[in-house]
Design an enzyme around this catalytic site. Structure first.
Site, PDB file in Angstrom:
ATOM      1  N   ARG A 100       0.871  -1.184   0.000  1.00 14.79           N
ATOM      2  CA  ARG A 100       0.000   0.000   0.000  1.00 14.79           C
ATOM      3  C   ARG A 100       0.900   1.223   0.000  1.00 14.79           C
ATOM      4  NH1 ARG A 100      -5.272   1.244   3.628  1.00 14.79           N
ATOM      5  NH2 ARG A 100      -6.041  -0.095   1.975  1.00 14.79           N
ATOM      6  N   HIS A 127      -7.380   0.745  -6.357  1.00 13.88           N
ATOM      7  CA  HIS A 127      -7.519  -0.139  -5.181  1.00 13.88           C
ATOM      8  C   HIS A 127      -8.154  -1.450  -5.683  1.00 13.88           C
ATOM      9  CE1 HIS A 127      -7.668  -1.482  -1.186  1.00 13.88           C
ATOM     10  NE2 HIS A 127      -8.550  -0.672  -0.654  1.00 13.88           N
ATOM     11  N   GLN A 130      -9.906  -4.239  -3.472  1.00  9.12           N
ATOM     12  CA  GLN A 130     -11.230  -3.861  -2.979  1.00  9.12           C
ATOM     13  C   GLN A 130     -12.303  -4.155  -4.025  1.00  9.12           C
ATOM     14  OE1 GLN A 130     -12.039  -2.304   0.221  1.00  9.12           O
ATOM     15  NE2 GLN A 130     -14.013  -3.033  -0.503  1.00  9.12           N
ATOM     16  N   ASP A 223     -17.509   6.614  -1.466  1.00  7.53           N
ATOM     17  CA  ASP A 223     -16.241   6.494  -0.748  1.00  7.53           C
ATOM     18  C   ASP A 223     -15.987   7.855  -0.096  1.00  7.53           C
ATOM     19  OD1 ASP A 223     -13.730   5.666   0.167  1.00  7.53           O
ATOM     20  OD2 ASP A 223     -12.712   6.132  -1.717  1.00  7.53           O
ATOM     21  N   CYS A 263     -16.299   1.049   0.639  1.00  5.63           N
ATOM     22  CA  CYS A 263     -15.100   0.259   0.953  1.00  5.63           C
ATOM     23  C   CYS A 263     -14.681   0.396   2.406  1.00  5.63           C
ATOM     24  CB  CYS A 263     -13.964   0.630   0.012  1.00  5.63           C
ATOM     25  SG  CYS A 263     -13.325   2.303   0.249  1.00  5.63           S
ATOM     26  N   ARG A 291     -13.066  -9.081   1.505  1.00  3.03           N
ATOM     27  CA  ARG A 291     -11.656  -8.793   1.217  1.00  3.03           C
ATOM     28  C   ARG A 291     -10.818 -10.055   1.457  1.00  3.03           C
ATOM     29  NH1 ARG A 291      -9.736  -3.541   1.546  1.00  3.03           N
ATOM     30  NH2 ARG A 291      -7.772  -4.510   0.910  1.00  3.03           N
TER      31      ARG A 291
HETATM   32  N1   CP Z   1     -11.123  -0.534   2.457  1.00  4.05           N
HETATM   33  C1   CP Z   1      -9.860  -0.539   2.922  1.00  4.05           C
HETATM   34  O1   CP Z   1      -8.896  -0.738   2.188  1.00  4.05           O
HETATM   35  O2   CP Z   1      -9.756  -0.350   4.264  1.00  4.05           O
HETATM   36  P1   CP Z   1      -8.407  -0.102   5.103  1.00  4.05           P
HETATM   37  O3   CP Z   1      -7.891   1.251   4.706  1.00  4.05           O
HETATM   38  O4   CP Z   1      -8.849  -0.171   6.538  1.00  4.05           O
HETATM   39  O5   CP Z   1      -7.432  -1.182   4.753  1.00  4.05           O
HETATM   40  N1  NVA Z   2     -10.127   6.480  -1.256  1.00  5.10           N
HETATM   41  C1  NVA Z   2      -9.739   6.035   0.067  1.00  5.10           C
HETATM   42  C2  NVA Z   2      -9.878   4.545   0.165  1.00  5.10           C
HETATM   43  C3  NVA Z   2      -9.560   3.985   1.538  1.00  5.10           C
HETATM   44  C4  NVA Z   2      -9.644   2.494   1.576  1.00  5.10           C
HETATM   45  C5  NVA Z   2      -8.306   6.467   0.367  1.00  5.10           C
HETATM   46  O1  NVA Z   2      -7.443   6.345  -0.511  1.00  5.10           O
HETATM   47  O2  NVA Z   2      -8.059   6.931   1.483  1.00  5.10           O
END
Ligand code: CP
Ligand code: NVA
Length: 310
Positions: A100, A127, A130, A223, A263, A291
């Protein structure tokens, strides 16, 4: 070697196969042990996480492996060591790298220099893990995916908006993305999604009006308006996105049996009203659990692909 950096790294047939495997593993969680040993999977975070951390750690363990979690600031990656050198080092030992991070180019560099498959567990642009979980969830609630209409409301320029365009088009769905004009997905990503949709029978519609987007939709999604890294823009974003909140009135424009997805983490009374996310149409907890199953399937599939190549 195959990596999973963007949703369209899987063809429609491959995406369907991963989802089939996810259903199999959900029904029989310990049926496959490709990481038996235990073999190590490096799971690296440059940004915070709850779901990704828990689901990848649990998923690796249930496939017989060891999840090595590297939190922000815990490794030499960054100031002290390049992405290229880190990829070369970790892939000598780990069987998979899950990362990430921020700029998408960073994970592309990791994949280019890794001897093992690299999985994108969120970048600023995509992502895709997800989206696999979301597709599994929609299948469970609606049956088939192809031909369904999904409306995503809010920041369509963020990782979720762009991944929905690619991933849902791959599944043959009709995806509508409603956002302020300056928060539309990147033009090249929309072009890619449209090209995919032309082959799957799906479609991609970019628009500004949330009501038009939601009308008769089978799935309504939102989101956060403020993604990780955008915190300094919060005030301006909250003002800009005010008309894009998913309220009970907006949900009423969708199909009677529409489901609501997010998400997570969610910010109630910003992008979604509490009555919607905590209401009867919401499937967000199934989505979060999925997930685990979707990512286990993805890891099995990538390891299989690698083995077949050797
Ligand atoms: N949806 C998601 O990726 O959640 P986290 O940021 O908690 O991993
Ligand atoms: N769009 C959000 C998704 C979190 C899972 C972010 O990048 O923070």
């Amino acid at each position: 070697m195959r990596h999973f950096l963007r949703d369209d790294d899987l063809t429609p047939r491959e995406q369907a196969e991963v989802l089939r495997l996810a259903r199999e593993l959900k029904a029989d969680p310990y049926a496959r042990k490709p990481l038996n040993g235990p073999a190590t999977v490096a799971i690296i975070f440059d940004k915070t996480s709850t779901r990704t951390r828990v689901s990848f750690a649990a998923g690796v363990a249930s496939l017989g492996g060891y999840p090595l979690i590297i939190n922000p600031g815990e490794s030499q990656l960054g100031e002290k060591e390049s992405i290229t050198d880190t990829a070369k080092m970790i892939s000598r030992i780990a069987k998979l790298i899950v990362w990430r991070t921020g700029a998408h180019e960073r994970i592309v560099e990791m994949a280019e220099n890794s001897q093992v498959p690299v999985i994108n567990s969120l970048t600023d642009d995509f992502h895709p893990c997800q989206i696999l979980a979301d597709l599994l969830t929609i299948q469970e609630h609606k049956g088939a995916l192809a031909g369904l209409t999904a409306a995503y409301i809010g920041d369509a320029a963020n990782n979720m908006g762009q991944s929905y365009a690619l991933g849902f088009a791959t599944a043959g769905m009709h995806v509508r993305l409603a956002s302020p004009v300056e928060y539309r997905p990147r033009a090249d990503i929309i072009a890619d999604a449209e090209r995919i949709a032309a082959g799957t029978g799906g479609s991609v519609t970019v628009l500004s009006d949330p009501v038009a987007a939601v009308r008769d939709a089978d799935v309504v999604i939102t989101d956060t308006w403020v993604s990780m890294g955008q915190e300094s823009e919060k005030q301006q974003r909250v003002a800009t996105f005010g008309a894009y909140r998913v309220t009970p009135e907006l949900m009423a424009q969708a199909a009677d049996d529409a489901i609501f997805m997010h998400c997570l983490p969610a910010y109630r009374e910003y992008e979604v009203a509490a009555e919607v996310i905590d209401g009867a149409q919401s499937v967000v907890w199934d989505e979060a659990e999925n997930r685990l199953h979707a990512q286990k399937a993805l890891m099995c599939w990538l390891l299989e692909q690698k083995e077949e190549q050797q």
